[in-house]
Structures are given as structure tokens and as C-alpha cells.
Design an enzyme around this catalytic site. Structure first.
Site, mmCIF file in Angstrom:
data_model
loop_
_atom_site.group_PDB
_atom_site.id
_atom_site.type_symbol
_atom_site.label_atom_id
_atom_site.label_comp_id
_atom_site.label_asym_id
_atom_site.label_seq_id
_atom_site.Cartn_x
_atom_site.Cartn_y
_atom_site.Cartn_z
ATOM 1 N N SER A 233 0.972 -1.045 -0.008
ATOM 2 C CA SER A 233 0.013 0.116 -0.214
ATOM 3 C C SER A 233 0.878 1.247 -0.132
ATOM 4 O O SER A 233 0.377 2.259 -0.754
ATOM 5 C CB SER A 233 -1.040 -0.172 1.079
ATOM 6 O OG SER A 233 -0.363 -0.002 2.332
ATOM 7 N N HIS A 263 -2.108 -8.820 2.385
ATOM 8 C CA HIS A 263 -1.804 -7.472 3.184
ATOM 9 C C HIS A 263 -2.854 -7.135 4.282
ATOM 10 O O HIS A 263 -3.199 -8.029 5.201
ATOM 11 C CB HIS A 263 -1.899 -6.238 2.145
ATOM 12 C CG HIS A 263 -0.939 -5.259 2.587
ATOM 13 N ND1 HIS A 263 -0.181 -4.887 3.720
ATOM 14 C CD2 HIS A 263 -0.928 -3.987 1.849
ATOM 15 C CE1 HIS A 263 0.330 -3.814 3.490
ATOM 16 N NE2 HIS A 263 -0.104 -3.125 2.806
ATOM 17 N N HIS A 309 5.925 -12.500 7.924
ATOM 18 C CA HIS A 309 6.218 -11.139 7.544
ATOM 19 C C HIS A 309 7.078 -11.186 6.257
ATOM 20 O O HIS A 309 8.055 -11.985 6.430
ATOM 21 C CB HIS A 309 6.541 -10.229 8.584
ATOM 22 C CG HIS A 309 6.091 -8.753 8.121
ATOM 23 N ND1 HIS A 309 7.152 -7.858 7.706
ATOM 24 C CD2 HIS A 309 5.071 -8.174 8.547
ATOM 25 C CE1 HIS A 309 6.498 -6.645 7.514
ATOM 26 N NE2 HIS A 309 5.279 -6.796 7.892
ATOM 27 N N ARG A 318 3.720 -4.359 17.537
ATOM 28 C CA ARG A 318 2.215 -3.993 17.348
ATOM 29 C C ARG A 318 1.523 -5.232 17.964
ATOM 30 O O ARG A 318 0.552 -5.072 18.661
ATOM 31 C CB ARG A 318 2.141 -3.594 15.981
ATOM 32 C CG ARG A 318 2.827 -2.680 15.524
ATOM 33 C CD ARG A 318 2.665 -2.259 13.987
ATOM 34 N NE ARG A 318 3.121 -3.557 13.026
ATOM 35 C CZ ARG A 318 2.957 -3.397 11.746
ATOM 36 N NH1 ARG A 318 2.081 -2.569 11.205
ATOM 37 N NH2 ARG A 318 2.999 -4.605 11.221
ATOM 38 N N ASP A 364 -1.597 -8.425 12.442
ATOM 39 C CA ASP A 364 -3.122 -8.667 12.289
ATOM 40 C C ASP A 364 -3.585 -9.942 13.018
ATOM 41 O O ASP A 364 -4.647 -10.242 13.196
ATOM 42 C CB ASP A 364 -3.339 -8.875 10.685
ATOM 43 C CG ASP A 364 -3.129 -7.852 9.698
ATOM 44 O OD1 ASP A 364 -3.562 -6.716 10.272
ATOM 45 O OD2 ASP A 364 -2.450 -8.003 8.893
HETATM 46 N N1 HAX Z 1 1.252 -19.517 6.586
HETATM 47 C C1 HAX Z 1 1.681 -20.540 5.478
HETATM 48 N N2 HAX Z 1 2.771 -20.333 4.506
HETATM 49 C C2 HAX Z 1 3.562 -19.251 5.090
HETATM 50 C C3 HAX Z 1 3.105 -18.079 5.978
HETATM 51 C C4 HAX Z 1 1.901 -18.468 6.688
HETATM 52 N N3 HAX Z 1 1.568 -17.660 7.599
HETATM 53 N N4 HAX Z 1 3.776 -17.288 5.857
HETATM 54 C C5 HAX Z 1 4.597 -17.310 4.659
HETATM 55 N N5 HAX Z 1 4.240 -18.560 4.269
HETATM 56 C C6 HAX Z 1 4.894 -19.315 3.196
HETATM 57 C C7 HAX Z 1 4.797 -18.623 1.798
HETATM 58 O O1 HAX Z 1 3.441 -18.688 1.135
HETATM 59 C C8 HAX Z 1 5.885 -18.879 1.022
HETATM 60 O O2 HAX Z 1 5.377 -19.932 0.392
HETATM 61 P P1 HAX Z 1 5.755 -20.378 -1.239
HETATM 62 O O3 HAX Z 1 7.331 -20.680 -1.054
HETATM 63 O O4 HAX Z 1 5.256 -21.733 -1.305
HETATM 64 O O5 HAX Z 1 5.074 -19.379 -1.979
HETATM 65 C C9 HAX Z 1 6.832 -19.430 1.950
HETATM 66 O O6 HAX Z 1 6.292 -19.482 3.346
HETATM 67 C C10 HAX Z 1 7.978 -18.307 2.039
HETATM 68 O O7 HAX Z 1 7.454 -17.159 2.138
HETATM 69 P P2 HAX Z 1 8.277 -15.904 3.169
HETATM 70 O O8 HAX Z 1 9.353 -15.401 2.351
HETATM 71 O O9 HAX Z 1 8.455 -16.222 4.544
HETATM 72 O O10 HAX Z 1 6.847 -14.699 2.966
HETATM 73 P P3 HAX Z 1 6.810 -13.498 2.079
HETATM 74 O O11 HAX Z 1 7.698 -12.491 2.231
HETATM 75 O O12 HAX Z 1 6.440 -14.532 0.762
HETATM 76 O O13 HAX Z 1 5.202 -13.084 2.502
HETATM 77 C C11 HAX Z 1 3.362 -12.748 3.906
HETATM 78 C C12 HAX Z 1 4.797 -12.696 3.404
HETATM 79 C C13 HAX Z 1 3.051 -11.834 5.005
HETATM 80 C C14 HAX Z 1 2.678 -12.673 2.808
HETATM 81 C C15 HAX Z 1 3.199 -14.272 4.094
HETATM 82 O O14 HAX Z 1 4.019 -14.421 5.366
HETATM 83 C C16 HAX Z 1 1.672 -14.560 4.451
HETATM 84 O O15 HAX Z 1 1.027 -14.922 3.513
HETATM 85 N N6 HAX Z 1 1.342 -14.443 5.822
HETATM 86 C C17 HAX Z 1 -0.139 -14.763 6.251
HETATM 87 C C18 HAX Z 1 -1.048 -13.536 5.615
HETATM 88 C C19 HAX Z 1 -0.902 -12.323 6.419
HETATM 89 O O16 HAX Z 1 -0.745 -12.694 7.612
HETATM 90 N N7 HAX Z 1 -0.553 -11.018 6.026
HETATM 91 C C20 HAX Z 1 -0.312 -9.934 6.399
HETATM 92 C C21 HAX Z 1 1.042 -9.427 6.651
HETATM 93 C C22 HAX Z 1 1.058 -8.177 7.497
HETATM 94 C C23 HAX Z 1 0.477 -7.116 6.762
HETATM 95 O O17 HAX Z 1 1.000 -6.479 5.563
HETATM 96 N N8 HAX Z 1 -0.492 -6.606 7.219
HETATM 97 O O18 HAX Z 1 -1.128 -5.737 6.512
#
Ligand code: HAX
Length: 425
Positions: A233, A263, A309, A318, A364
Site C-alpha cells: 500500500s 496485506h 512477514h 504491534r 493482524d
Molecule cells: N502460513 C503458511 N505459509 C506461509 C506463511 C503463513 N503464515 N507465511 C509465509 N508462508 C509461506 C509463503 O506462502 C511462501 O510459500 P511458497 O514458497 O510456497 O510461495 C513461503 O512461506 C516463504 O514466504 P516468506 O518469504 O516467509 O514470506 P513472504 O515474504 O513471501 O510473504 C506474507 C509474507 C506476509 C505475505 C506471508 O507471510 C503470508 O502470507 N502471511 C499470512 C497472511 C498475513 O498475515 N498477511 C499480513 C501481513 C502483515 C501485513 O502486511 N498486514 O497488512
């Protein structure tokens, strides 16, 4: 506004000089290299943006102008916006000035309500909120200033006008989205004696006899204020703003990114995941039940919302701040207790699963259970609260970039065959 504008005016010439001389003396030095994995992997870790309002060291979490967010939890969101813009917390007088300024600008144009009421009844609250911001674009002072030919060095002044006009109205708009979308009855007028966050609760129309919900709202708005420049964002807002689109266009666009499930939407998904476990197991699950449920989620190819994250590698401070609030105000609430249990179990499961680089909770993971406890039960609405707060970060980043005259964004993309040529493969 006199003091905020004055303080910024005092600050900006020094900031411009500093950046100009840094670029003059060191402009050719390399600050980052980009691997092919990074090019295909969301540019993770590439240092190619500037954000002076906040920073997120992976081992510490959010610093707002170098102050850890954990040290700002008793501050009002108004103070945080001032801090983001100026780099210092306001004096009592500066704060009163900003609050009074918000009050003067708070009235929402009538056409915003007409637009909201005309939207389909099943619209997502984020789509409604972002539309309200976009529809107010016609109010932009920046557009008027730009069209009248003001100098580039003065762009920040009308951007500040737009930012304040926008921020002052957001609690009323967000509360209006809630009341219209969830059929809560007439809109509620603001109370001129309340602050930005307190008024938001008042206009939502949810009973708050103890004042605790207002305290939670102030905390919520403070904690979500900003998270450096590269998240979806912030980056989207920045990119749109770099074309000299005004704050209404830029903030609305950025918030559309916040609405994605990876996000800001994660806070709605998170509570629904927690409630699902409670429904399945008839209340707070046992360790074994929750472990199995977490594995079932992962094995079905889904993520566990609220965990992981892109930057952080520790428990998000937070999350800790929300947890402390919950432990103080509602330790026995079953949803909050389930969130605590998830915190005990899920990091271990994610570590064993071995994919997520960060098995710890993000912002979150816990906030939804607190909102739920105070009677805000419509969780598709939760990202709107995040958006009201994050608009402060977006506006302050836009202001700072405009103040030093940042260039239009235009990184270079290559086709896959061109990357192969570049790599000699
Ligand atoms: N559950 C399961 N698998 C997860 C995970 C979770 N909570 N977090 C990461 N992974 C997986 C990823 O999907 C990725 O899998 P692939 O290789 O198959 O694609 C792998 O672990 C490596 O990911 P990463 O490098 O640790 O994390 P990214 O930087 O790619 O993604 C995310 C960061 C926040 C998007 C990710 O941790 C996620 O999807 N978390 C759950 C959703 C979430 O809580 N989002 C909010 C984040 C905070 C925010 O921005 N708020 O607005």
C-alpha cells in the site's frame, strides 16, 4: 495547522540541502544489487526507495522517526501524524492546534453519502471506503495549485492541505461505511469534544460505557500508522503520487492494495480463522486440536493468516501491544484467549512446516479479537480501521517526497528472454 505547516516549512530547506549534497557527493555509489530471484520475487530486500517517516528493522519492528512503536502506545494518533511529518512529537500547544484544525475540516461533502448509498448492498467495506476517497478528488487543493502554476518547491503546501482535509474526514467516512453497509441506522454526527479516534468510536454508534473501546481505537490507529515505504500500500501510494497525482488519487489507490488478503485484509481473515477453530471445537481448542487445525490449513495449501512477514523476523511489537491491551482489559474473553493459544501453538507448527521465513505473529494476528470483544463483530469491516490509520503514513510519505521533489517512479522491467540474454544463458 499553523504550527504543523510552520514546523514543516522550517524543516524542509535543511532536508533538501542534505539530500542534494548527499546525491552530489555520493550519487554514483551502489546501495543495492539485484538478483534474478529478487526480480521475480517481489523485489524483496532491494534497497531502491527512500522513506524517511518510518523504518522496519527485521529484528525490532516498526520505528516511527526512530522511535520504537512500543514506546508510542500511549500517544494519540494525532501526535503520531505530527511525528511522521515533522520528526518530533508535538508540544501540547501544537497538538491542540492540530486537533482544532481537524475539527474545522471534518465535514464530509453530502455527495459522498449519496455515492455510498448508491453502491450495491454487498460491496466490500474497503471498496466503499476507497470509493469515498476517490470521489472527493474534486476537492484537491494540490490540483488547483498545480493548475495555477505554483513552483515545484511549493507543491508540499497544497499536499498538506489535501492531507489534512482528507484525514480529518476519514473517521466520519469510515463510520458512515459501517452504518450504511451493515444497516445500523442513521449516520451519527461527530462530537466536537472528542479526539480523532474517540470520535470514530462515537460515530460507529457502538456502546462504550467504560471508554475502553475508545482507548483501543486510539491504540489501533496509532499502531497501524506507517510501515516504511516498500509494503504494497505504501509503495502503490508512492508510485501514484510520483506522477503528481494528488493525495486523493494516491491514498485511494494505495488502500486498494491494502485490501488484498496477503496485506491488510489479513486481519479479517485472521479473526475468521480463529472463530472457525472455536466453532469447530465448541470454544477454545486444546493444544492438540489447534495443532491439527493449523496443519490442516497448511496441508490444504492455505496460509495461516496473521503469521509471517516479508520483512520482520521477530514477533511484531504491534501484536505485543495489542496482546498487552487484551491481557489488561479482557484476559478471559474466549476469542482473545483463543488468540493467545494460537500464539502458543502456531509458531512451532510453522517452524516444523519449514516454509515461512518468519513463524511469528504480525500486527493482524490479534487485533480482531479485541474489536470483536467490544462489539465490532462485522469482520469484513476490519481492514477499514487499518486503512484510516495507514492513511496517516501514506499522506506523510507523500508530503515528504513532494517536499524534496522526488522523481516520477520508472524502474526498468525486462522480458524473460532478455533476462536470459543478460545472464548469458
Ligand atoms: N502460513 C503458511 N505459509 C506461509 C506463511 C503463513 N503464515 N507465511 C509465509 N508462508 C509461506 C509463503 O506462502 C511462501 O510459500 P511458497 O514458497 O510456497 O510461495 C513461503 O512461506 C516463504 O514466504 P516468506 O518469504 O516467509 O514470506 P513472504 O515474504 O513471501 O510473504 C506474507 C509474507 C506476509 C505475505 C506471508 O507471510 C503470508 O502470507 N502471511 C499470512 C497472511 C498475513 O498475515 N498477511 C499480513 C501481513 C502483515 C501485513 O502486511 N498486514 O497488512
Amino acid at each position: 495547522m499553523a504550527t504543523l505547516k510552520q514546523r514543516m516549512a522550517e524543516l524542509i530547506p535543511g532536508m533538501r540541502d542534505e539530500i542534494r549534497s548527499l546525491l552530489k557527493e555520493h550519487g554514483d555509489k551502489v546501495v543495492s544489487e539485484v538478483s534474478l530471484t529478487q526480480a521475480y520475487g517481489g523485489m524483496r530486500g532491494v534497497k531502491a526507495m527512500v522513506c524517511d517517516t518510518s523504518e522496519v528493522p527485521p529484528d525490532r519492528g516498526l520505528l516511527v522517526r526512530d522511535i520504537p512503536i512500543g514506546e508510542l502506545t500511549d500517544r494519540l494518533p494525532e501526535e503520531i501524524f505530527y511525528l511522521l511529518c515533522v520528526g518530533k512529537l508535538p508540544t501540547a500547544e501544537d497538538l491542540e492546534d492540530l486537533k482544532a484544525d481537524y475539527r474545522k475540516r471534518a465535514e464530509v461533502p453530502g455527495y459522498v453519502w449519496d455515492v455510498l448509498k448508491a453502491m450495491p448492498a454487498d460491496s466490500h467495506p474497503m471498496a466503499m471506503f476507497d470509493t469515498c476517497i476517490l470521489v472527493m478528488q474534486r476537492e484537491s487543493e494540490f490540483v488547483k495549485a498545480y493548475n495555477s502554476g505554483v513552483k515545484k518547491t511549493e507543491y508540499w503546501e497544497s499536499t498538506l492541505e489535501d492531507s489534512l482535509n482528507l484525514l480529518a474526514k476519514l473517521p466520519a467516512i469510515a463510520a458512515g461505511v459501517y452504518r450504511i453497509r451493515f444497516n445500523k441506522g442513521d449516520l451519527i454526527d461527530p462530537d466536537p469534544n472528542l479526539d480523532w479516534g474517540g470520535n470514530y468510536v462515537h460515530m460507529l454508534g457502538i456502546d462504550d460505557p467504560t471508554g475502553d473501546f475508545k482507548a483501543l481505537m486510539r491504540l489501533y490507529l496509532t499502531l497501524h500508522c506507517d510501515h516504511e515505504g516498500g509494503n504494497v500500500s505504501a509503495h502503490a501510494t508512492h508510485c501514484i503520487g510520483s506522477a503528481l497525482s494528488d493525495a486523493y488519487y494516491a491514498v485511494s489507490g494505495g488502500l486498494n492494495g491494502l485490501a488484498g488478503p496477503l496485506h491488510g485484509l489479513a486481519n479479517q481473515e485472521c479473526l475468521s480463522w480463529v472463530l472457525e477453530t472455536m466453532e469447530k471445537f465448541g470454544g477454545k481448542p486444546t493444544d492438540e486440536q489447534l495443532t491439527q487445525f493449523a496443519w490442516d490449513t497448511l496441508n490444504s495449501g492455505k496460509v495461516i493468516p496473521g503469521y509471517g512477514h516479508a520483512v520482520l523476523r521477530v514477533t511484531d511489537p504491534r501484536f505485543t501491544a495489542f496482546r498487552e491491551f487484551g491481557l489488561k482489559h479482557c484476559p478471559d474473553d474466549p476469542t482473545f484467549a483463543t488468540v493467545s493459544k494460537v500464539y502458543d501453538i502456531v509458531p512451532g507448527v510453522l517452524k516444523e512446516h519449514g516454509k515461512a521465513k518468519n513463524p511469528w505473529p504480525n500486527v493482524d494476528a490479534g487485533s480482531g479479537s479485541l474489536l470483536y470483544n467490544y462489539g465490532l463483530k462485522e469482520f469484513p469491516y476490519y481492514t477499514v480501521l487499518f486503512a484510516v490509520s495507514r492513511a496517516m503514513g501514506m499522506c506523510s510519505q507523500l508530503l515528504v517526497s513532494r517536499a524534496w521533489g522526488e522523481a516520477i517512479e520508472r524502474p526498468k522491467s525486462l522480458t524473460t528472454p532478455k533476462f536470459k540474454v543478460l545472464l548469458g544463458v
